[in-house]
Design a protein around this motif. Structure first.
Motif, PDB file in Angstrom:
ATOM      1  N   PRO A  29       0.907  -1.175   0.082  1.00 38.52           N
ATOM      2  CA  PRO A  29      -0.115   0.137  -0.092  1.00 38.52           C
ATOM      3  C   PRO A  29       0.762   1.220   0.000  1.00 38.52           C
ATOM      4  N   VAL A  30       2.157   1.290   0.505  1.00 36.26           N
ATOM      5  CA  VAL A  30       2.704   2.538   0.795  1.00 36.26           C
ATOM      6  C   VAL A  30       4.036   2.311  -0.326  1.00 36.26           C
ATOM      7  N   VAL A  43      12.310  12.488  -1.390  1.00 32.15           N
ATOM      8  CA  VAL A  43      11.595  11.164  -1.392  1.00 32.15           C
ATOM      9  C   VAL A  43      10.652  11.208  -0.432  1.00 32.15           C
ATOM     10  N   PRO A  45       7.210   9.216   1.296  1.00 33.92           N
ATOM     11  CA  PRO A  45       6.382   7.940   1.242  1.00 33.92           C
ATOM     12  C   PRO A  45       4.737   8.391   1.035  1.00 33.92           C
ATOM     13  N   TRP A 117      -4.631   6.918   4.708  1.00 34.33           N
ATOM     14  CA  TRP A 117      -4.025   6.725   6.178  1.00 34.33           C
ATOM     15  C   TRP A 117      -4.209   8.121   7.053  1.00 34.33           C
TER      16      TRP A 117
ATOM     17  N   LEU B  13       1.331  15.519  10.724  1.00 31.10           N
ATOM     18  CA  LEU B  13       2.253  14.416  11.226  1.00 31.10           C
ATOM     19  C   LEU B  13       3.308  15.032  12.104  1.00 31.10           C
ATOM     20  N   VAL B  30      17.955  -1.261   5.726  1.00 38.59           N
ATOM     21  CA  VAL B  30      17.791  -0.992   4.354  1.00 38.59           C
ATOM     22  C   VAL B  30      17.095   0.302   3.980  1.00 38.59           C
ATOM     23  N   GLU B  77      16.482   7.649   1.911  1.00 38.12           N
ATOM     24  CA  GLU B  77      15.283   7.500   2.766  1.00 38.12           C
ATOM     25  C   GLU B  77      14.948   6.121   3.433  1.00 38.12           C
ATOM     26  N   ASP B  79      11.955   4.148   6.004  1.00 37.41           N
ATOM     27  CA  ASP B  79      10.629   4.262   6.714  1.00 37.41           C
ATOM     28  C   ASP B  79      10.275   2.986   7.222  1.00 37.41           C
ATOM     29  N   PHE B  81       6.061   1.223   7.959  1.00 41.54           N
ATOM     30  CA  PHE B  81       4.657   1.213   7.989  1.00 41.54           C
ATOM     31  C   PHE B  81       4.152  -0.050   8.351  1.00 41.54           C
ATOM     32  N   ASP B  82       3.062   0.411   9.006  1.00 45.95           N
ATOM     33  CA  ASP B  82       2.299  -1.030   9.500  1.00 45.95           C
ATOM     34  C   ASP B  82       0.708  -0.850   8.626  1.00 45.95           C
ATOM     35  N   ALA B  83       0.511  -1.859   8.011  1.00 43.93           N
ATOM     36  CA  ALA B  83      -0.834  -1.237   7.280  1.00 43.93           C
ATOM     37  C   ALA B  83      -1.909  -1.708   8.137  1.00 43.93           C
ATOM     38  N   ARG B  86      -2.014   1.329  10.372  1.00 45.53           N
ATOM     39  CA  ARG B  86      -1.912   2.459   9.713  1.00 45.53           C
ATOM     40  C   ARG B  86      -0.910   3.543  10.338  1.00 45.53           C
ATOM     41  N   THR B  87      -0.069   3.116  10.875  1.00 43.46           N
ATOM     42  CA  THR B  87       1.226   3.812  11.625  1.00 43.46           C
ATOM     43  C   THR B  87       2.263   3.757  10.651  1.00 43.46           C
ATOM     44  N   SER B  90       8.873   8.078   8.631  1.00 46.24           N
ATOM     45  CA  SER B  90       9.883   8.188   7.359  1.00 46.24           C
ATOM     46  C   SER B  90      11.029   9.198   7.962  1.00 46.24           C
ATOM     47  N   LEU B 140       3.505   9.165  11.440  1.00 49.42           N
ATOM     48  CA  LEU B 140       2.112   9.186  11.499  1.00 49.42           C
ATOM     49  C   LEU B 140       1.505   9.368  13.028  1.00 49.42           C
TER      50      LEU B 140
END
Lengths: 141, 141
Positions: A29-30, A43, A45, A117, B13, B30, B77, B79, B81-83, B86-87, B90, B140
């Motif tokens: 999704p991201v 850059v 997200p 989100w 944010l 990474v 960059e 980051d 994320f947890d789908a 939604r948190t 980055s 977020l």
């Protein structure tokens, strides 16, 4: 995998074909939108939606993005990595970006998009479309 | 969190401070290196190491990166994320990139670096340093 004779690149990474790249763009999704503004690379997200082979996303009020997307060259990347097994893949989209200003297009994207989100009252309503010119992907094998 | 009065940006944010940004650059193995070559923007994942406030990584034989890093403006960059919840957050590093050609510097980076994900016989030995000019981060909430 029996019969897995898919190509690798010069670093030994497996080359993903177009269908694999598109499937991964849908699955995750991201992604990260890369653009240039006033000589700076940025850059950020974003939660994206695949529309055909184009990547679309809502801007969340970041005027930097809107200033940058006037048909400029941009990139969009999705990936997934597992530090434990040291496996992963990435897909890179290169193209140009435009703000979507056609009302019908906006309504259609609103219908097909993932749920944002950022709460709707905070989310800007501007859609950005990355007109895809190339899609490439690699996987650690 | 009691006493959590840290600032948010115009999209709501939470703004990460420098220490938080650096901690996350260390924590996540990474990141994504963004550079421009012949008018094309490219974003490629790399396994990185933080050296002071600079981001360093080995190139894995991708000559595109080496051609692009001649003191050009680049971005890096990380980051997460947890789908489900939604948190996420980055961190963006902006700066210039150079190939590390000082032998002592290379040996030091080899010592402090994470283990490369690509087997050593396939990994190129060239280190790239992103000389950090700005670090920004958002989460977020």
């Amino acid at each position: 995998m029996a019969g897995d004779i898919r190509p690798t690149d010069h670093t030994g990474l497996r080359v993903l074909d177009l269908d694999e790249c598109l499937a991964r763009l849908v699955e995750v999704p991201v992604g990260r939108f890369a653009f240039q503004l006033d000589g700076e690379l940025t850059v950020l997200p974003v939660v994206h939606t695949l529309d055909g082979i184009d990547v679309c996303f809502r801007t969340t009020g970041d005027s930097k993005i809107q200033a940058a997307v006037d048909h400029d060259r941009v990139a969009f990347e999705v990936d997934q990595f597992d530090a434990r097994t040291r496996t992963g893949w990435s897909v890179l989209v290169q193209g140009t970006a435009t703000v979507v200003d056609d009302d019908e297009d906006v309504r259609r994207l609103d219908r097909v998009a993932r749920v944002p989100w950022v709460p709707p009252h905070e989310a800007a309503s501007t859609w950005v479309r990355v007109r895809t010119q190339s899609i490439t992907g690699r996987a650690l094998v």
